[in-house]
Enzyme design. Structure first.
Site, PDB file in Angstrom:
ATOM      1  NE  ARG A 148      -4.650   1.295  10.951  1.00  0.00           N
ATOM      2  CZ  ARG A 148      -5.379   2.121  10.206  1.00  0.00           C
ATOM      3  NH1 ARG A 148      -6.678   2.247  10.430  1.00  0.00           N
ATOM      4  NH2 ARG A 148      -4.804   2.813   9.235  1.00  0.00           N
ATOM      5  CG  LEU A 158      -1.880   1.173   1.375  1.00  0.00           C
ATOM      6  CD1 LEU A 158      -2.922   1.188   0.265  1.00  0.00           C
ATOM      7  CD2 LEU A 158      -2.603   1.146   2.742  1.00  0.00           C
ATOM      8  CD  GLN A 170      15.871   6.263  33.654  1.00  0.00           C
ATOM      9  OE1 GLN A 170      16.039   6.362  32.451  1.00  0.00           O
ATOM     10  NE2 GLN A 170      16.596   6.928  34.532  1.00  0.00           N
ATOM     11  N   GLY A 193      19.308   0.636  33.961  1.00  0.00           N
ATOM     12  CA  GLY A 193      20.495   1.493  33.967  1.00  0.00           C
ATOM     13  C   GLY A 193      21.397   1.173  32.788  1.00  0.00           C
ATOM     14  N   GLY A 194      22.694   1.250  33.002  1.00  0.00           N
ATOM     15  CA  GLY A 194      23.656   1.013  31.914  1.00  0.00           C
ATOM     16  C   GLY A 194      23.476  -0.341  31.263  1.00  0.00           C
ATOM     17  CD  GLU A 231      -0.118  -3.249  10.118  1.00  0.00           C
ATOM     18  OE1 GLU A 231      -1.333  -3.395  10.320  1.00  0.00           O
ATOM     19  OE2 GLU A 231       0.673  -4.197   9.990  1.00  0.00           O
ATOM     20  CD  GLU A 286       1.896   4.337  -4.396  1.00  0.00           C
ATOM     21  OE1 GLU A 286       1.934   5.550  -4.698  1.00  0.00           O
ATOM     22  OE2 GLU A 286       1.248   3.479  -5.022  1.00  0.00           O
TER      23      GLU A 286
END
Ligand code: COS
Length: 386
Positions: free
Chosen positions: A243, A125, A336, A339-340, A363, A127
């Site tokens: 959806r 659908l 969060q 953390g790292g 969608e 383009e």
């Protein structure tokens, strides 16, 4: 609406969970790292019956209801959004359209192979210059030798490089605007159908995304789906199913983000105690739990409406809007909490965030969902100058 799952639905859910843990979770990280579209895994998903779960058994599907389909998609989506995209596109965007609009001959020709995963389907659908304004197709179809010739281009097409059948939308008469659109079931094994792999995506790196050029692509009259002029409605009805499927996959990401965060927060020790004992961490977990529950209930409502044959377009947009935005927030919050550690792919949460970002775009963007909801509330189409 009964919120209690039936025994069969519980079994379907448990089976999908176990399958996802065993087959999908293991491979998701490597496929993401290598931008690998894992056809072997697609085969296993097909063998589970997950590529055509809402297709009746007489056409080779599993004959399940929408709620059960949503439960499966949630689990697959928790494991890997790239694989969830395969399920959504093949089942909702392609199979559901053939099921609703196809002739008996078309149903028998395409559905069993699509359900078995012998063929994959893609949905053409969007383009290069046509996104939200889906009716404004630049791709043209003209009659030729008792069939059709299609020329144009499609963009961001999931499964575009691997699909055997493409559901392509094209304009037959620009004067007629959306009422001139037609939908075609096109064999992709022809020289005029030229897909190109799109690399370097933010997420969904384990999925196949293509830009497609269409140069005198031939399709016989028997490839026309519905009537000339039905194209736009066919696209919209596919998206009603698609959806829903995206929303269900996002519930999986919400749940996956929450599960990973609870586990990590109980293991990770700071200030001499697990971070799960801090109120601000618990607040993040509670927010995620709330969003997960709310998203799931909205998806179930949309599924219930579909299963009982009631109008569901607006409620599907509500579910899609909420679940996608909730999943983006949950994945972000999960990082969060981690953390790292959440910033590298030792844990799934950074992939969740990269993968989920597209869901409020494809969608139908969140803004399009809001306009659909706003129109249902007011009766006013905000896209038409008043
Ligand atoms: N199912 C069946 N038919 C539908 C429908 C649906 N869910 N929604 C609309 N239609 C029909 C309408 O009934 C109308 O029919 P008539 O021609 O008989 O009047 C026709 O389609 C046109 O509908 P509408 O006036 O609502 O079209 P708009 O141009 O206003 O567009 C939006 C509506 C914006 C909602 C639509 O263009 C859209 O969804 N855009 C986003 C596209 C998208 O999601 N792209 C992603 C592609 S997949 S990655």
């Amino acid at each position: 609406m009964d919120l209690e799952l039936t025994d069969e639905q519980r079994l379907i859910q448990a089976t999908a969970r176990e399958f996802t843990e065993r087959e999908i979770v293991e491979r998701a990280r490597e496929n993401d790292r290598n931008e690998h579209f894992d056809l072997e895994l697609v085969g296993k998903i097909a063998a589970q019956g997950y590529l055509g779960s809402i297709v009746p058994e007489q056409y080779g599907g599993a004959g399940l209801d929408y709620l059960s389909y949503g439960l499966i998609v949630e689990e697959v989506g928790r494991g890997c959004s790239s694989m969830r995209t395969v399920v959504s596109v093949n089942t909702s965007l392609v199979c559901s359209a053939i099921l609703r609009w196809g002739t008996e001959e078309q149903k028998h020709r395409y559905l069993p192979k699509l359900c078995r995963g012998e063929w994959l389907g893609c949905f053409g659908l969007t383009e290069p210059d046509t996104g939200s304004d889906a009716a404004n197709q630049r791709t043209r179809a003209r009659r030729s030798n008792g069939g059709w010739l299609i020329n144009g281009a499609k963009m961001w097409i999931s499964l575009g490089n691997h699909a055997k059948v493409a559901l392509l939308f094209a304009q037959t008469d620009p004067e007629k605007k959306h009422r001139g659109l037609a939908a075609f079931l096109v064999d992709t094994d022809q020289p005029g159908f030229q897909p190109q792999l799109i690399h370097h995506k933010l997420g969904l790196r384990g999925s196949d995304t293509a830009a497609i050029s269409l140069d005198d692509v031939e399709v016989g009259e028997d490839g026309l789906l519905g009537e000339v002029g039905d194209g736009f409605k066919i696209a919209m009805s596919s998206l009603d199913s698609g959806r829903y499927s995206v929303a269900a996959g996002c519930v999986g990401i919400c749940q996956g983000s929450l599960d990973a965060s609870v586990k990590y927060a109980k293991e990770r020790v700071q200030f001499g105690r697990p971070i799960a004992s801090f109120q601000l961490v618990q607040e993040m977990l509670a927010d995620m739990a709330l969003q997960t529950d709310a998203a799931r209930m909205l998806v179930w409502r949309a599924g219930y409406l579909k299963d009982t044959g009631q109008p569901s377009t607006t409620e599907t947009s509500v579910a899609k809007l909420y679940a996608t935005e909730a999943a983006i927030q949950c994945a972000n919050t999960a990082i969060q909490v981690h953390g790292g550690s959440g910033y590298v792919d030792d844990y799934p949460v950074e992939r969740y965030l990269r993968d989920v970002r597209v869901t409020s775009l494809y969608e139908g963007t969140s803004q399009i969902q809001k306009l659909i909801i706003g129109r249902a509330l007011t009766g006013i189409n905000a896209l038409v100058p008043q």
